[in-house]
Design a protein around this motif. Structure first.
Motif, PDB file in Angstrom:
ATOM      1  N   ILE A 229       1.119  -1.329  -0.046  1.00  0.00           N
ATOM      2  CA  ILE A 229      -0.161   0.060   0.105  1.00  0.00           C
ATOM      3  C   ILE A 229       1.080   1.538  -0.018  1.00  0.00           C
ATOM      4  N   GLU A 230       1.966   1.175   0.283  1.00  0.00           N
ATOM      5  CA  GLU A 230       2.908   2.804   0.241  1.00  0.00           C
ATOM      6  C   GLU A 230       3.632   2.716  -0.711  1.00  0.00           C
ATOM      7  N   GLU A 231       3.521   1.684  -1.837  1.00  0.00           N
ATOM      8  CA  GLU A 231       4.212   2.094  -2.619  1.00  0.00           C
ATOM      9  C   GLU A 231       3.224   2.602  -3.898  1.00  0.00           C
ATOM     10  N   TYR A 232       2.367   2.520  -3.570  1.00  0.00           N
ATOM     11  CA  TYR A 232       0.212   2.772  -3.879  1.00  0.00           C
ATOM     12  C   TYR A 232       0.477   4.210  -3.987  1.00  0.00           C
ATOM     13  N   SER A 233       0.959   4.125  -2.511  1.00  0.00           N
ATOM     14  CA  SER A 233       0.826   5.822  -2.093  1.00  0.00           C
ATOM     15  C   SER A 233       1.594   7.123  -2.924  1.00  0.00           C
ATOM     16  N   TYR A 234       2.672   5.785  -3.103  1.00  0.00           N
ATOM     17  CA  TYR A 234       4.275   7.244  -3.493  1.00  0.00           C
ATOM     18  C   TYR A 234       3.370   7.285  -5.304  1.00  0.00           C
ATOM     19  N   ALA A 243       1.208   9.465   1.851  1.00  0.00           N
ATOM     20  CA  ALA A 243      -0.221   9.667   3.019  1.00  0.00           C
ATOM     21  C   ALA A 243      -0.744   8.632   2.935  1.00  0.00           C
ATOM     22  N   ILE A 244      -0.611   7.326   3.866  1.00  0.00           N
ATOM     23  CA  ILE A 244      -1.365   5.826   3.711  1.00  0.00           C
ATOM     24  C   ILE A 244      -2.819   5.404   2.981  1.00  0.00           C
ATOM     25  N   PHE A 245      -3.719   6.971   3.665  1.00  0.00           N
ATOM     26  CA  PHE A 245      -4.959   5.965   2.652  1.00  0.00           C
ATOM     27  C   PHE A 245      -5.250   6.611   2.238  1.00  0.00           C
ATOM     28  N   TYR A 246      -4.426   7.033   1.023  1.00  0.00           N
ATOM     29  CA  TYR A 246      -4.958   7.222  -0.266  1.00  0.00           C
ATOM     30  C   TYR A 246      -4.460   6.100  -1.227  1.00  0.00           C
ATOM     31  N   GLY A 247      -3.516   5.759  -1.054  1.00  0.00           N
ATOM     32  CA  GLY A 247      -2.690   3.943  -1.172  1.00  0.00           C
ATOM     33  C   GLY A 247      -3.744   3.157  -0.835  1.00  0.00           C
ATOM     34  N   GLY A 248      -4.451   3.001   0.120  1.00  0.00           N
ATOM     35  CA  GLY A 248      -5.027   1.873   0.269  1.00  0.00           C
ATOM     36  C   GLY A 248      -6.001   1.866  -0.351  1.00  0.00           C
ATOM     37  N   LEU A 249      -6.820   3.199  -0.962  1.00  0.00           N
ATOM     38  CA  LEU A 249      -8.011   3.351  -1.620  1.00  0.00           C
ATOM     39  C   LEU A 249      -7.432   2.701  -2.721  1.00  0.00           C
TER      40      LEU A 249
END
Length: 313
Positions: A229-234, A243-249
């Motif tokens: 999820i952190e990779e998706y965030s960046y 910010a981890i929330f947006y990567g989670g979405l």
């Protein structure tokens, strides 16, 4: 493969040699399920069929997975010496179907939250109510057991702990180690969401599922999907601080596509991804079923003493 055994009451020992396709050393839950997959293959008949031998130094398969039925004057109950549940995934349901133990599967009620005991009080954790897709995400955020209620009215975290977690989730956090050092679960969670979230939420979860120490367990090895999820965030251009929330979405959107592309087999029992699960007679049901399936291909109380190269000529 050469094995030897000795009888303490005799002065002689015996040895034997055999050739097999694959030797699996260690009959913990990973080794046991690997041996099953090599032997059985998948539901479509792909793979499998290997002459496999599974060896374990202890007197049982399953490693930390041990279920015990305790009985006394007050009655009986089942307890787990190690992990007490699994996060349900297709792999668990598939192997249960293959071993004819899927009727033993039990799952938590999706409409109810998990709970954590902190300082003698039970605290509910954020949880949806079993809704699918966008509905499930809205339930998780705004539902009666949702993140918003947990943050505003819950008292598991202190206000400083809540603010620290909110900053990491919604604004950003420190970047991962520049030298590529592999982080433990504790390293990763405290860097992103803070120490309180780790100690009061993540630590109890990891202990229950892995029966391991999150200060030593690799984040990428134990929880790879969450770590990604952190990779998706960046990867989100405007999300400069990860910010981890947006990567989670973003990850949830991808997961939905993946699950539609590779749905569960219709003959499998119905399940919800990630829902806590177990078996009616405890988690030991799985390694015991594998032991029954493999029969004399399982060797207990065996110890690996040497690995050597043999000239094929």
């Amino acid at each position: 493969l050469q094995s030897s055994s000795s009888d303490e009451s005799a002065s002689s020992s015996s040895s034997s040699s055999s050739t097999i396709d694959c030797l699996v050393v260690g009959g913990g839950i990973s080794g046991a399920t690997l041996a099953h997959n090599l032997f059985y293959g998948d539901d479509d008949g792909n793979g499998g069929g290997l002459d496999v031998l599974l060896t374990e130094s202890r007197s049982y398969l399953g490693g930390n997975v041990q279920s015990t039925l305790h009985a006394d004057a007050d009655g009986s109950f089942l307890f787990e010496n190690g992990p007490n549940s699994f996060a349900t995934q297709p792999s668990v349901v598939r192997i249960s179907h293959q071993l004819n133990i899927q009727d033993q599967l039990v799952f938590a009620d999706e409409s109810l939250p998990p709970w954590v005991n902190h300082h003698g009080k039970l605290h509910p954790l954020p949880k949806g109510k079993g809704g699918k897709g966008a509905r499930g995400q809205l339930e998780l955020l705004f539902g009666s057991n949702g993140i918003l209620k947990f943050g505003l009215t819950g008292d598991l975290l202190s206000w400083p702990g809540k603010i620290r977690a909110a900053v990491g989730a919604l604004a950003g956090h420190a970047p991962p180690p520049a030298d590529g050092t592999e982080e433990t679960i504790r390293d990763w969670v405290t860097r992103i969401l803070g120490e309180e979230v780790f100690a009061r939420i993540i630590d109890p979860f990891v202990s229950g599922v892995y029966a391991g120490d999150p200060s030593t367990l690799s984040m990428k090895a134990a929880l790879p999907k969450i770590a990604r999820i952190e990779e998706y965030s960046y990867d989100i251009e405007w999300n400069k601080f990860g910010a981890i929330f947006y990567g989670g979405l973003a990850r949830q959107v991808e997961l939905t596509k993946e699950r539609k592309a590779d749905p569960p087999k219709p003959e499998w029992v119905e399940f919800e991804y990630g829902n806590p699960g177990s078996y009616k007679n405890g988690l030991s049901t799985l390694p015991k079923a594998i032991e029954k399936e493999l029969g004399d291909r399982v060797k207990l109380e065996w110890t690996l003493t040497r690995v050597s190269r043999i000239d094929p000529s």
